[in-house]
Enzyme design. Structure first.
Site, PDB file in Angstrom:
ATOM      1  CD  GLU A  67      -0.340   0.851   3.498  1.00  0.00           C
ATOM      2  OE1 GLU A  67      -0.321   2.003   3.035  1.00  0.00           O
ATOM      3  OE2 GLU A  67      -0.398   0.597   4.714  1.00  0.00           O
TER       4      GLU A  67
ATOM      5  CE  LYS B  78      -0.448   1.877  14.262  1.00  0.00           C
ATOM      6  NZ  LYS B  78      -0.204   3.248  13.788  1.00  0.00           N
TER       7      LYS B  78
END
Length: 704
Positions: free
Chosen positions: A51, A185
């Site tokens: 990405e 996260k």
């Protein structure tokens, strides 16, 4: 000096047709696949998608550029091809050049492009970095099964009320891509994220010895994955199973932070928890939460979070590349194991003076019965099935002219391949692989009443299975052959391999370009220097030279004299290494360029470096009326096959060319690419009656 004599033009010799690919990929106007990526995909080599929001929004310049190039270097070092995805000026690029990476890293107007943003960004011709979801879309469109990122998005805390759920999760539920990441996260709701992925039908597995699901900077989040895989091979089998089942959901492979960074990771996690508390206490909500936390974490850890982030991405790239390589290996081995050969009298390494490596097609030829075809409605006409493919056609021609070439090719294991093998009983097809779960190549041509091609459609994917690995099984036959013929449908790596064998054993190689897109293949490296013969048309000759950096005309000439001038000039650079060029000029005949020998061009197989001066001979074609023209797909192949037959039979140049022209004329008048009535007697210039031969035009080619 070069001298050109004028002569009247003559009628028909057509070779090659333009086809429209049956798949999207690199020809899609909105998606551009970098040549290195498309070549790797075509040759079934491992590719890793990457990405680009980490470049446009994740780090400051020049750290973002350095990290992007480091990640690509890691992918290459592991044996895979990197394909960084981004949107540039309204086009989705799968694989970026060094210049494009530089531009993206410094572009201050880049947008963050997710699935929802793609239509707008493309419609406005804007640029941006692709998120996980947009990268998955592009990778799947290009045929890349493995995608590496840092971490995916997830369900945000209080997401059950705000419905703040990343598009990454729904994309994983509807796009069959394996995403390699360090989990999510801890600022996100990891438990609900895993529950949401389960609802979407996404297989989640931890990469390692346990099921512990990582939380990006921490190897453990307190949650577990449904499964775990211990190594690249196990991960590859999991991905292959998903793809084989035809599931429309992806796979998430969660890679824990490496042990050497675990201590720093724990410190970062503590900073994240402190930042979360501060965000709650100060009333930070919604889209402001993530940037607030990341900024605070970076300050609390004095930059260690950014360093750990880069280390994680490096590790993910390494692991993801190893998985992609293992997947590619497994898929190629499966393909080889599924290949079966028809039982025949000849063994795989049976002796043959000629080896032909190229495509086999089932052709459907539709000829209209009216002067003009009307699109959008049914036209009256005739439709016939025949069997083509450049490699097959040349091998067929040689087989009917007194030779027993070994044909190395690939088909599907389907009814079309049954028909092909039944028709080709007169040929040595012991080198043809039948591959499960592949379709035999098909080609459909619609021609007008006058014999002109209106449109052609081709499904040729199986030709990419004629790999270096497969062809290397026939090295004994290759090394003992007098002549090896390659058609341009086969992969570049296969061409390079055969040329290396030819160089080692001093074998003559004939390259048939097939079309302008494939003409360049040997010329992408020094492989072309091992070629002896080639038979391009004028457009293909231009592409060959252009690939070598030679200046070529912007437009092809229309008069015969101009054609001859251009053809001779563009043949000269190639004849530094090639022995002879056979340039087909359509209705204007054939031009032979090569070493001068007693007033003609020397066509005999070369045994040593050329010593004589260069010259050219121009031959007119044999007249074929539009009413006689039945099939335009095999004339050039018939010409090439008959030329090869004459050369190997030791005939003089004039006889070889006239054999080729006769074979081409017979092809045009037949429903089949190679006329079934083709024999040595039918093309023998001394036996064919009622032919008014025009004398060839001789030209010197300046050697300076």
């Amino acid at each position: 000096m070069m001298r050109i004599l004028k002569r009247p033009s003559a009628l028909i010799l057509r070779r090659g047709v333009t086809t429209y690919q049956s798949t999207l990929g690199k020809k899609d106007s909105l998606f551009r696949v970098h040549p290195s990526v498309s070549q790797a995909l075509a040759e079934n080599k491992p590719v890793v998608a990457l990405e680009s929001t980490i470049i446009t929004h994740g780090m400051p310049y020049p750290l973002n550029l350095r990290t992007a190039k480091e990640v690509e270097a890691i992918v290459r070092a592991e044996g895979a091809t990197p394909a960084t995805v981004a949107v540039i000026d309204g086009e989705v690029h799968v694989g970026l050049s060094s210049e494009e990476l530089d531009h993206l890293a410094q572009c201050k107007s880049s947008l963050k492009v997710s699935r929802r943003d793609l239509p707008y960004v493309i419609s406005k011709s804007l640029s941006g970095g692709t998120t996980v979801s947009a990268t998955m879309i592009a990778a799947h469109r290009a045929g890349i099964p493995v995608f590496v990122t840092g971490g995916i998005g997830g369900v945000h805390r209080d997401g059950e009320n705000s419905l703040d759920i990343s598009a990454d999760l729904t994309e994983l539920g509807r796009t069959p891509i394996a995403v390699v990441s360090a989990g999510v996260k801890s600022i996100l709701d990891i438990g609900r994220t895993l529950e949401f992925l389960e609802t979407q039908g996404v297989c989640v597995a931890t990469y390692g010895a346990s099921n512990n699901f990582p939380a990006f900077f921490s190897p453990e989040s307190g949650f577990t994955s449904a499964y775990h895989v211990c190594n690249p091979e196990e991960a590859a089998k999991l991905i292959a199973s998903t793809l084989s089942l035809g599931l429309q959901s992806g796979v998430l492979l969660a890679v824990p932070i490496p042990e050497e960074h675990a201590a720093a990771g724990q410190q970062i996690e503590e900073a994240i928890q402190a930042a979360l508390t501060e965000a709650s206490d100060t009333g930070v909500t919604g889209r402001d939460v993530t940037p607030f936390i990341l900024q605070n974490v970076n300050e609390l850890t004095r930059g260690k979070s950014l360093q750990a982030n880069i280390a994680l991405i490096h590790n993910n790239a390494k692991v993801g590349s190893q998985i992609a390589c293992a997947l590619s290996k497994q898929m190629n081995e499966k393909t080889l194991k599924s290949k079966t050969h028809l039982p025949g009298k000849l063994s795989r390494d049976s002796e043959s003076d000629i080896v032909v490596i190229g495509g086999i097609n089932v052709d459907f030829i539709a000829k209209g019965k009216t002067k003009r075809l009307r699109f959008g409605q049914t036209n009256t006409g005739s439709v016939c099935q025949s069997f083509g493919g450049v490699g097959r056609n040349i091998a067929d021609s040689l087989s009917r002219l007194g030779h027993r070439p070994l044909l190395i090719s690939a088909t599907g294991a389907d009814s079309n391949s049954d028909a092909v093998f039944n028709y080709c009983k007169h040929m040595n097809t012991s080198g043809v692989a039948r591959i499960e779960e592949q379709s035999t190549a098909t080609y459909c041509a619609v021609i007008t009443e006058s014999g002109e091609l209106s449109i052609g459609l081709g499904d040729m994917d199986v030709h990419q299975q004629i790999t270096e690995q497969y062809v290397s099984q026939f090295e004994k036959s290759l090394s003992s052959a007098t002549l090896v013929c390659l058609d341009g449908n086969i992969p570049v790596s296969t061409i390079n391999y055969v040329c290396s064998v030819a160089k080692k054993h001093n074998i003559n190689v004939w390259y048939e370009p097939t079309d302008i897109e494939k003409a360049c293949k040997p010329f992408l490296s020094d492989a072309w220097k091992s070629l002896s013969y080639s038979s391009p048309n004028l457009a293909e000759l231009c592409i060959m030279n252009k690939t070598l950096g030679v200046e070529t005309p912007a437009e092809l000439p229309s008069t015969l004299d101009e054609m001859l001038c251009i053809a001779v000039a563009l043949s000269r650079p190639l004849l530094e290494h090639l022995h002879c060029l056979v340039v087909t000029l359509g209705a204007n005949g054939v031009l032979l360029c090569g070493e001068h020998d007693a007033g003609t061009v020397n066509l005999k197989p070369k045994k040593q470096k050329r010593k004589g001066q260069l010259c050219a001979l121009h031959y007119p074609t044999l007249t074929v009326t539009p009413e006689e023209t039945m099939n335009v797909s095999g004339a050039g192949d018939s010409l090439a096959g008959a030329l090869m037959a004459g050369i190997l039979q030791g005939k003089d140049t004039d006889s070889c060319v006239r054999m080729g022209l006769h074979a081409a004329r017979m092809s045009l008048a037949s429903q089949h690419p190679i006329a079934p009535i083709l024999t040595l007697d039918s093309v023998d210039p001394n036996k064919v009656q009622n032919q008014n031969w025009s004398q060839p035009v001789f030209m010197w080619i300046d050697s300076n």
